[in-house]
Structures are given as structure tokens and as C-alpha cells.
Motif scaffolding. Sequence first.
Motif, PDB file in Angstrom:
ATOM      1  N   GLU A 294      32.454  19.841  39.762  1.00  0.00           N
ATOM      2  CA  GLU A 294      32.818  21.265  39.818  1.00  0.00           C
ATOM      3  C   GLU A 294      34.201  21.453  40.421  1.00  0.00           C
ATOM      4  N   ARG A 297      37.099  20.050  38.001  1.00  0.00           N
ATOM      5  CA  ARG A 297      37.349  20.889  36.824  1.00  0.00           C
ATOM      6  C   ARG A 297      37.959  22.226  37.219  1.00  0.00           C
ATOM      7  N   ALA A 298      37.576  22.757  38.374  1.00  0.00           N
ATOM      8  CA  ALA A 298      38.168  24.014  38.840  1.00  0.00           C
ATOM      9  C   ALA A 298      39.648  23.823  39.154  1.00  0.00           C
ATOM     10  N   SER A 301      41.683  23.451  35.980  1.00  0.00           N
ATOM     11  CA  SER A 301      41.812  24.701  35.220  1.00  0.00           C
ATOM     12  C   SER A 301      42.780  25.679  35.870  1.00  0.00           C
ATOM     13  N   SER A 302      43.113  25.446  37.130  1.00  0.00           N
ATOM     14  CA  SER A 302      44.021  26.358  37.815  1.00  0.00           C
ATOM     15  C   SER A 302      45.447  26.150  37.334  1.00  0.00           C
TER      16      SER A 302
END
Length: 312
Positions: A294, A297-298, A301-302
Motif C-alpha cells: 500500500e 503504490r501510494a 502514484s504521487s
Amino acid sequence: MDIRRLQAFVKIIDLGSISRAADLLNIAQPALSQQLAALESAFRQKLVIRSKSGVTPTIAGSVLYRHVQILSKQFDRAMVEITQGAGPLVGKVSVGLSPYSAGSTLSVELLRRIREELPGIVLHLTESFDDIYSELVMTGRLDMAVIHGSGPMKGVSFTPLMKEEFFLLAPEALAIPHDGENTVQLADITEIPLLVPPKHNFVRKAIDMAFMRKGLEPNIVAEIEALTTLQGAIQEGIGSTILPWSVASRIAVEGQSRIYALRNPVISENVSLCIPELVPETEASVAVRERLIELARAMASSRNWPGTQAST
């Protein structure tokens, strides 16, 4: 079959010496040799090869070594869960983080989350150029590892986390041909001194492959594994390097070094989470794994990591 005898066998292989293993385990060398002989008798196989340079495992010994690592780790986990009586989310979870990758950038945030959300878990984090993390995961010495690559590989499974592009990090004073958007062509940097990881590193392999496919020869002047040394060398103008944004942005110094996008070709590599196929996961390691995926991937994606795309 005694678990301590099996663990002693692992120590012999790790140290490459019966005498050194005996000293470390506080056992007389003849007694340890007898334990080894008893194991060879039980398995009806020669487990080690003795030579003047030390002790190395036979094929059968290597198989036993791998299985004992798994058994020993499961035994240790059972002891922790039973004696502490605090449910499954206790004990140690070990995570390997590949240097020169986004994995090393995640370490502090992962540690913070585990301390806040899973205080019963002792997180063991390691970054090393010398270890092959996939092998450590396969044998159960690590619960998981964030590495470059996406497999397949026998004995481990891969969960894609992200794909990250590599950038040129150069001294600010170095004149490099680039367009108005700080984009550099690979062919334009063949003469500049490069400071790169050693050949077995995935980042280095990706760099070498990009130059080779374009028929170009990089000017590699040094192989550096320590990020602090690399940062200082770039600030001093000794050379430049090629790294993923997640790492390059950590060691770039405003006014002293500068990051450029690389094109023609774009150099990129997959980052994956590697876990063992044969070693059962504990609930604690599953909880850490879920949070690590988690978190990775966060971050991917930023907008803080240019050239990085999260995997789905």
C-alpha cells in the motif's frame, strides 16, 4: 533429529568452518564433528566437503541448509507467539530493501507505520549490496524483499509495485547538452565520467543494457555502493551517476548537483515485492506485506516521484 543439531549445521555452513562454529556455539570441536557425522548418518548422505580453505556444502548439504533455515524460522516464530501470548501479530518480520531502488526510500515510512499500527512486531530492515535478496527470501532468512525485477524465479513469487525511470544526476557546474526541460540524450553523455553501482546490481545492469542497445560505451570511472560517498563525489565534481528519481532526489543538493531526464532511450526497471513460495507466511508478515504494498503504490502514484508509475 535435534533442532539444535540442525541449527549447528547451519552455523557450520554460514562460517565455512567447523572450528569457528564450535567456538561460536561454545561446543568442543570433536563434539560438533560428531553431531555433523550423526546428521550424515541419519540422511545417508555426505553433507559437507572439507578442504584446507574450509567447509562447503554438498548438493545434499545445500538442500538440507535451505530446509533447516525454514524450519528454524518457523520454530522461532512458534516460540515467540506461544510464550508472549499476544496473538499472531508479534515477533520479528524481516524486510530486505534493495539499495539504489525505491525500496530504500520507503524504509523510514514503513518503520513509522509498523510502530504506530503493529507495535507488537519488531521490524528488521536491511540494505545490502552483497546479499542476493531473492536467495535469502527463498531460504526463509528474509520474510520479503523489495527488489528490482519482476521474475519469474523458482522458489519465490513477485508482486509488482512500480516501474521507475532512471535520471542523470550531475554536478551543477558540468556543461551537459540538454533542452529547455532538462532532458538529456544518452548519446550526449558518453564522455562524462560516470559513478555507478557494481555489475551485479540491477541498476547497473539496466544502465549497461541501455548503452549497449544504442551501440554506445559509457565512461565508467568508479563503482560506488555508499550513497553518502556518491553524493559527495558528485558535489565535488568527480563524476555523475544514473539513478531512479526516488534515490537521485535524496542525494541531490540544491546549487551543487542537478537532475536531468534521460531519453533515447528511456531507462527504466520494475520494482517488485519478493516473497517465498515454500515458507508459510505468518499473520505478522502478511500484515507488514500489505502495508508495504500500500505504501509503495501510494508513493509511486504521487507527483513527488517523476517518471514513476504504480503497478496495479
